[in-house]
Structure formats: C-alpha cells, structure tokens
Write a protein that holds these residues in place. Structure first.
Motif, mmCIF file in Angstrom:
data_model
loop_
_atom_site.group_PDB
_atom_site.id
_atom_site.type_symbol
_atom_site.label_atom_id
_atom_site.label_comp_id
_atom_site.label_asym_id
_atom_site.label_seq_id
_atom_site.Cartn_x
_atom_site.Cartn_y
_atom_site.Cartn_z
ATOM 1 N N SER A 164 -7.190 -8.151 -0.350
ATOM 2 C CA SER A 164 -6.783 -7.531 -1.614
ATOM 3 C C SER A 164 -5.292 -7.781 -1.822
ATOM 4 O O SER A 164 -4.473 -7.402 -0.987
ATOM 5 N N ARG A 165 -4.962 -8.436 -2.941
ATOM 6 C CA ARG A 165 -3.561 -8.760 -3.232
ATOM 7 C C ARG A 165 -3.285 -8.558 -4.711
ATOM 8 O O ARG A 165 -4.149 -8.785 -5.541
ATOM 9 N N GLY A 166 -2.060 -8.145 -5.024
ATOM 10 C CA GLY A 166 -1.650 -8.001 -6.414
ATOM 11 C C GLY A 166 -1.082 -6.633 -6.690
ATOM 12 O O GLY A 166 -0.560 -5.954 -5.807
ATOM 13 N N THR A 167 -1.189 -6.214 -7.950
ATOM 14 C CA THR A 167 -0.631 -4.944 -8.413
ATOM 15 C C THR A 167 -1.765 -4.019 -8.837
ATOM 16 O O THR A 167 -2.622 -4.401 -9.630
ATOM 17 N N LEU A 168 -1.732 -2.800 -8.313
ATOM 18 C CA LEU A 168 -2.791 -1.814 -8.563
ATOM 19 C C LEU A 168 -2.189 -0.531 -9.127
ATOM 20 O O LEU A 168 -1.196 -0.035 -8.606
ATOM 21 N N VAL A 169 -2.798 -0.021 -10.192
ATOM 22 C CA VAL A 169 -2.443 1.288 -10.744
ATOM 23 C C VAL A 169 -3.572 2.255 -10.412
ATOM 24 O O VAL A 169 -4.744 1.925 -10.598
ATOM 25 N N ILE A 170 -3.203 3.414 -9.888
ATOM 26 C CA ILE A 170 -4.183 4.457 -9.529
ATOM 27 C C ILE A 170 -3.915 5.679 -10.392
ATOM 28 O O ILE A 170 -2.776 6.135 -10.494
ATOM 29 N N TRP A 185 0.811 -1.214 0.000
ATOM 30 C CA TRP A 185 0.000 0.000 0.000
ATOM 31 C C TRP A 185 0.844 1.264 0.000
ATOM 32 O O TRP A 185 0.350 2.348 0.264
ATOM 33 N N SER A 186 2.122 1.149 -0.289
ATOM 34 C CA SER A 186 2.997 2.305 -0.436
ATOM 35 C C SER A 186 3.113 2.587 -1.929
ATOM 36 O O SER A 186 3.714 1.804 -2.660
ATOM 37 N N SER A 187 2.536 3.687 -2.384
ATOM 38 C CA SER A 187 2.487 3.941 -3.820
ATOM 39 C C SER A 187 3.723 4.690 -4.304
ATOM 40 O O SER A 187 4.404 5.378 -3.542
ATOM 41 N N ARG A 188 3.982 4.528 -5.600
ATOM 42 C CA ARG A 188 5.083 5.244 -6.245
ATOM 43 C C ARG A 188 4.520 5.931 -7.486
ATOM 44 O O ARG A 188 3.838 5.305 -8.303
ATOM 45 N N LEU A 189 4.820 7.206 -7.608
ATOM 46 C CA LEU A 189 4.379 7.970 -8.770
ATOM 47 C C LEU A 189 5.192 7.531 -9.982
ATOM 48 O O LEU A 189 6.424 7.584 -9.967
ATOM 49 N N LEU A 190 4.506 7.083 -11.023
ATOM 50 C CA LEU A 190 5.169 6.650 -12.254
ATOM 51 C C LEU A 190 5.279 7.782 -13.263
ATOM 52 O O LEU A 190 6.270 7.899 -13.976
ATOM 53 N N ALA A 191 4.220 8.602 -13.344
ATOM 54 C CA ALA A 191 4.194 9.676 -14.341
ATOM 55 C C ALA A 191 3.093 10.667 -14.003
ATOM 56 O O ALA A 191 2.180 10.367 -13.247
ATOM 57 N N ARG A 192 3.207 11.830 -14.610
ATOM 58 C CA ARG A 192 2.145 12.824 -14.581
ATOM 59 C C ARG A 192 1.610 12.956 -16.000
ATOM 60 O O ARG A 192 2.383 13.049 -16.954
ATOM 61 N N VAL A 193 0.296 12.929 -16.121
ATOM 62 C CA VAL A 193 -0.360 13.098 -17.409
ATOM 63 C C VAL A 193 -1.335 14.247 -17.243
ATOM 64 O O VAL A 193 -2.356 14.100 -16.558
ATOM 65 N N GLY A 194 -1.004 15.384 -17.802
ATOM 66 C CA GLY A 194 -1.811 16.574 -17.561
ATOM 67 C C GLY A 194 -1.798 16.885 -16.070
ATOM 68 O O GLY A 194 -0.753 16.948 -15.444
ATOM 69 N N SER A 195 -2.981 17.021 -15.483
ATOM 70 C CA SER A 195 -3.069 17.324 -14.053
ATOM 71 C C SER A 195 -3.255 16.061 -13.210
ATOM 72 O O SER A 195 -3.554 16.146 -12.023
ATOM 73 N N SER A 196 -3.083 14.898 -13.826
ATOM 74 C CA SER A 196 -3.279 13.632 -13.102
ATOM 75 C C SER A 196 -1.952 12.927 -12.867
ATOM 76 O O SER A 196 -1.018 13.042 -13.655
ATOM 77 N N GLY A 197 -1.913 12.175 -11.787
ATOM 78 C CA GLY A 197 -0.765 11.334 -11.484
ATOM 79 C C GLY A 197 -1.121 9.879 -11.707
ATOM 80 O O GLY A 197 -2.255 9.459 -11.460
ATOM 81 N N VAL A 198 -0.156 9.114 -12.198
ATOM 82 C CA VAL A 198 -0.314 7.669 -12.384
ATOM 83 C C VAL A 198 0.614 7.003 -11.382
ATOM 84 O O VAL A 198 1.831 7.201 -11.429
ATOM 85 N N LYS A 199 0.026 6.239 -10.456
ATOM 86 C CA LYS A 199 0.799 5.614 -9.381
ATOM 87 C C LYS A 199 0.616 4.104 -9.427
ATOM 88 O O LYS A 199 -0.383 3.613 -9.944
ATOM 89 N N VAL A 200 1.582 3.392 -8.866
ATOM 90 C CA VAL A 200 1.475 1.943 -8.755
ATOM 91 C C VAL A 200 1.757 1.549 -7.316
ATOM 92 O O VAL A 200 2.519 2.220 -6.609
ATOM 93 N N LEU A 201 1.140 0.460 -6.888
ATOM 94 C CA LEU A 201 1.407 -0.068 -5.556
ATOM 95 C C LEU A 201 1.155 -1.557 -5.527
ATOM 96 O O LEU A 201 0.524 -2.120 -6.423
ATOM 97 N N ARG A 202 1.655 -2.160 -4.496
ATOM 98 C CA ARG A 202 1.469 -3.591 -4.262
ATOM 99 C C ARG A 202 0.447 -3.757 -3.143
ATOM 100 O O ARG A 202 0.621 -3.235 -2.040
ATOM 101 N N MET A 203 -0.632 -4.481 -3.437
ATOM 102 C CA MET A 203 -1.645 -4.771 -2.422
ATOM 103 C C MET A 203 -1.178 -5.996 -1.645
ATOM 104 O O MET A 203 -0.767 -6.993 -2.238
#
Length: 99
Positions: free
Chosen positions: A89-95, A17-35
């Motif tokens: 909840s387990r696996g890989t999640l992109v927010i 549940w510790s997310s990492r910012l992968l990219a910014r697209v316009g005013s949005s952030g794309v993050k990934v984390l491990r559930m």
C-alpha cells in the motif's frame, strides 16, 4: 475554514502510517497519512470509518476479503469489521472517523 494542501501535508509526515488530524467535522475527525508499503496488523473499531485514497493504492483485507482501493476511490469499513493493510500500500490516504 482554512485551505489545506492535503498531499503536501501527507508528504511532510516523518513516518509512513503516521496520521495528522486536518480538521474536525461534527463528531468526526479528518486525518491524512502517507502509506509507505508496510503492512499493518488487523484492527476493528466501534464505528465506521471512510478510507479515501488520493494517490496510489490501499491494499486491504476487510472481513476476510482482499480489497484494492485506488486513487479516487473510497472504502467504508463498517463498525466492528476487522481489517488490515496488506503489503504494497503506497500513496496518500484520507481517513474520516468518529473521534
């Protein structure tokens, strides 16, 4: 644009549940984390957020209803909607969310 190995990046996160910012697209952030199976308390946001499961299952309670989001599925939580992560909840999640 750089190529990002999303699954590898999520696996490298030291804590679930510790997310990492992968990219910014316009005013949005794309993050990934491990559930990691732990539940998370209810929260809500002023803007919508998209929850894309790459691997595993995200078990949510959203607006009072249980929702299971499986690999390859995406759930969009509307603005102001209270949601929480249920146990298991387990696996890989992109927010994707406005930052």
């Amino acid at each position: 644009m750089n190529l990002v190995d999303v699954r590898h990046t999520a696996a490298e996160q030291p804590d679930g549940w510790s997310s990492r910012l992968l990219a910014r697209v316009g005013s949005s952030g794309v993050k990934v984390l491990r559930m990691d199976g732990r539940p998370l308390p209810p929260e809500s946001h002023d803007t919508a957020e998209a929850l894309l499961v790459l691997e595993g299952t995200l078990r949510l309670v959203a607006d009072g209803a249980d929702v299971d989001v499986r690999a390859g599925e995406m759930y969009v939580v509307g603005p102001g909607v209270e949601h929480a992560v249920r146990p298991g909840s387990r696996g890989t999640l992109v927010i994707v969310e406005r930052s």
